[in-house]
Design a protein around this motif. Structure first.
Motif, PDB file in Angstrom:
ATOM      1  N   HIS A   1       0.867  -1.183   0.000  1.00  0.00           N
ATOM      2  CA  HIS A   1       0.000   0.000   0.000  1.00  0.00           C
ATOM      3  C   HIS A   1       0.899   1.226   0.000  1.00  0.00           C
ATOM      4  N   TYR A   2       0.674   2.125  -0.975  1.00  0.00           N
ATOM      5  CA  TYR A   2       1.515   3.319  -1.097  1.00  0.00           C
ATOM      6  C   TYR A   2       0.709   4.577  -0.761  1.00  0.00           C
ATOM      7  N   HIS A   3       1.281   5.411   0.111  1.00  0.00           N
ATOM      8  CA  HIS A   3       0.674   6.687   0.488  1.00  0.00           C
ATOM      9  C   HIS A   3       1.645   7.802   0.159  1.00  0.00           C
ATOM     10  N   GLU A   4       1.190   8.766  -0.633  1.00  0.00           N
ATOM     11  CA  GLU A   4       2.048   9.896  -1.002  1.00  0.00           C
ATOM     12  C   GLU A   4       1.934  10.988   0.051  1.00  0.00           C
ATOM     13  N   PHE A   5       3.098  11.519   0.457  1.00  0.00           N
ATOM     14  CA  PHE A   5       3.137  12.532   1.509  1.00  0.00           C
ATOM     15  C   PHE A   5       2.641  13.883   1.014  1.00  0.00           C
TER      16      PHE A   5
END
Length: 507
Positions: free
Chosen positions: A388-392
């Motif tokens: 799971h990728y979350h962009e800051f």
């Protein structure tokens, strides 16, 4: 009368001659302008466009060079090399020696230059291309090649072994260097320079090792250790998107935009593995997984004993700096007495991941990421993960940057105290980047590093004999799995170095 008529005819002839000459020159100029316009249009066409225009008559000798040749620069460099080499030797010694100390593998107590000379053969620049023009910046890619005659001797010390001088011979470097110039209005018109090695094509640093007045067998595996150290430094410090930022000219300028910043958080759940290779004579392998995006931030799962189809369901968090170019590496090891054995390695490029989307992936384990060097073609099983990728956002990015610096400092403290054999050692699975509050404020919490020492908040604390692991960051508590009684100290974990293909190799 005859004189006057002669003068008149001469004037008429001269005027006619001048008019004719002017007309001819105007005609030639018009043709040249038209030809230049045609050449400009042709120059903007690609190979496919020209093939469509020419059909079967397309000449094979037409080429589209990516790099512009700079023979003049090579001539200049060969004349300047004696002076450039002297300056470069000082810079290399001052900047590389601390990296050798920081990245040195477990078992090596000291790794320094005892002699450093770049020799008399200058590097060769095969070509230069301007990759992009951005306001206030010039980005160039330099095709760099060097087959020099340097004299480089490393003084290598290990426990209970006297210093052994190791000579690097037949050094060859083939790489593409990305250079970004930050422009300024004041002389020298350049305020900062960014230097990095492009990941594609893969940088190649070739050399042979020879012990001076001794034998390489005095320190078992020393050749692989040095190879891994060199490759790790290149991968973690120089290979794009990682870079070196140099401020020049004494002009005060903000270079924060040039520095590498955290881009997002990658949450990986190591679910299970199937049909792993058995490395044990009696019983079955005791597998665990080591994962990293950057070799300097390795995390590992717990060990599952006597199982070729282990289930971990363990969550690990990583910081991503450039999703377009970075990958996450998974290495499966068999926990053993003394030296752990690698069961397989896999790689997942991050470019295809979508933000805020859970994705399950099954990776086939390989003997090596460099398939050209793989001799063992046997099936090594599969590894199942969830990502799971979350962009800051801007605030999370700044928090992650500060937290990354803090974690590096704490790892160095653990190394100095002997808890970690190297700053490259993997931390147990409780180490993770954890969100806080409404945003995903990033922090890394680590605990239980094999020897019973953990980091709690910003300090060090002892983990009790119950071998439970817990960490606290920004008011939130994280409790890990119980530790395994068969786990040995972190110094025996062979995850402190990286191969040419980017994976760790047992020492």
């Amino acid at each position: 009368m005859g004189l006057i008529s002669g003068i008149f005819m001469g004037v008429i002839f001269g005027i006619a001659l001048m008019a004719g000459w002017q007309h001819m020159m105007r005609h030639r100029s018009t043709k040249r302008v038209a030809k230049a316009a045609d050449m400009k249009i042709l120059g903007s066409l690609s190979r496919d466009d020209l093939k469509k225009l020419c059909g079967d008559n397309f000449p094979e000798w037409i080429s589209f060079p990516v790099y512009e040749q700079v023979k003049w620069l090579n001539k200049l460099l060969s004349k300047m090399w004696p002076f450039v080499a002297d300056a470069a030797e000082l810079v290399i010694k001052e900047s590389v020696e601390p990296l050798l100390e920081e990245y040195k593998p477990t078992g090596i107590t000291s790794l320094k230059f005892s002699k450093l000379s770049l020799g008399s053969v200058a590097p060769k620049i095969e070509g230069i291309r301007v990759q992009s023009l951005k306001k206030g910046q010039i980005t160039m890619d330099i095709d760099f090649r060097w087959g020099g005659d340097p004299s480089i001797i490393l003084a290598v010390e290990a426990a209970l072994v006297a210093s052994i001088p190791i000579q690097l011979k037949d050094l060859q470097v083939f790489t593409v260097i990305r250079v970004i110039f930050q422009l300024a209005e004041e002389i020298p018109c350049i305020s900062a320079v960014v230097v990095a090695l492009l990941a594609e094509p893969e940088p190649k640093i070739l050399y042979n090792l020879k012990a001076v007045g001794g034998s390489l067998t005095a320190i078992p595996g020393i050749s692989d250790m040095i190879d891994d150290t060199v490759n790790t430094i290149v991968t973690d410090m120089l290979k794009w998107p990682h870079r070196i930022v140099l401020q020049i000219g004494g002009i005060p300028v903000d270079i924060s935009e040039l520095e590498l910043k955290p881009q997002g958080k990658l949450t990986v759940t190591v679910v299970k593995a199937n049909n792993l290779k058995n490395m044990e004579m009696i019983g079955k392998s005791d597998p665990y997984v080591v994962a990293h995006v950057r070799p300097l931030f390795k995390l590992k799962t717990k060990t599952v004993e006597n199982n070729l189809n282990p289930v971990w369901n363990e969550e690990l968090d990583f910081i991503v700096e450039d999703k377009e170019t970075q990958s996450i590496i998974f290495e499966v090891y068999d926990k053993d007495i003394g030296q752990d054995k690698q069961l397989g390695i896999a790689k997942l490029p991050l470019i295809d991941l979508q933000g805020e989307v859970n994705k399950e992936v099954e990776l086939r384990l390989l003997a090596s990421l460099n398939t050209l060097k793989v001799k063992d073609k046997k099936d090594r099983g599969t590894l199942t993960i969830k990502v799971h990728y979350h962009e800051f956002n801007k605030e999370e990015q700044l928090q992650a940057l500060e937290e990354e610096k803090r974690i590096l400092e704490e790892r160095r403290k653990l190394k100095e105290e002997g808890v970690l054999g190297s700053t490259m050692d993997a931390l147990e699975g409780a180490a993770s980047f954890v969100g806080s509050g409404v945003g995903t404020g990033v922090g890394m919490v680590s605990s239980g590093i094999g020897t019973g020492v953990g980091i709690v908040g910003t300090g060090l604390g002892a983990v009790g004999s119950g071998l439970s692991k817990a960490g606290r960051f920004m008011g939130r508590t994280i409790t890990g799995q119980s530790s395994h009684s068969r786990r040995s100290s972190s110094s025996s974990t062979p995850v402190n170095s990286v191969q040419e293909n980017g994976g760790a190799k047992p020492l």
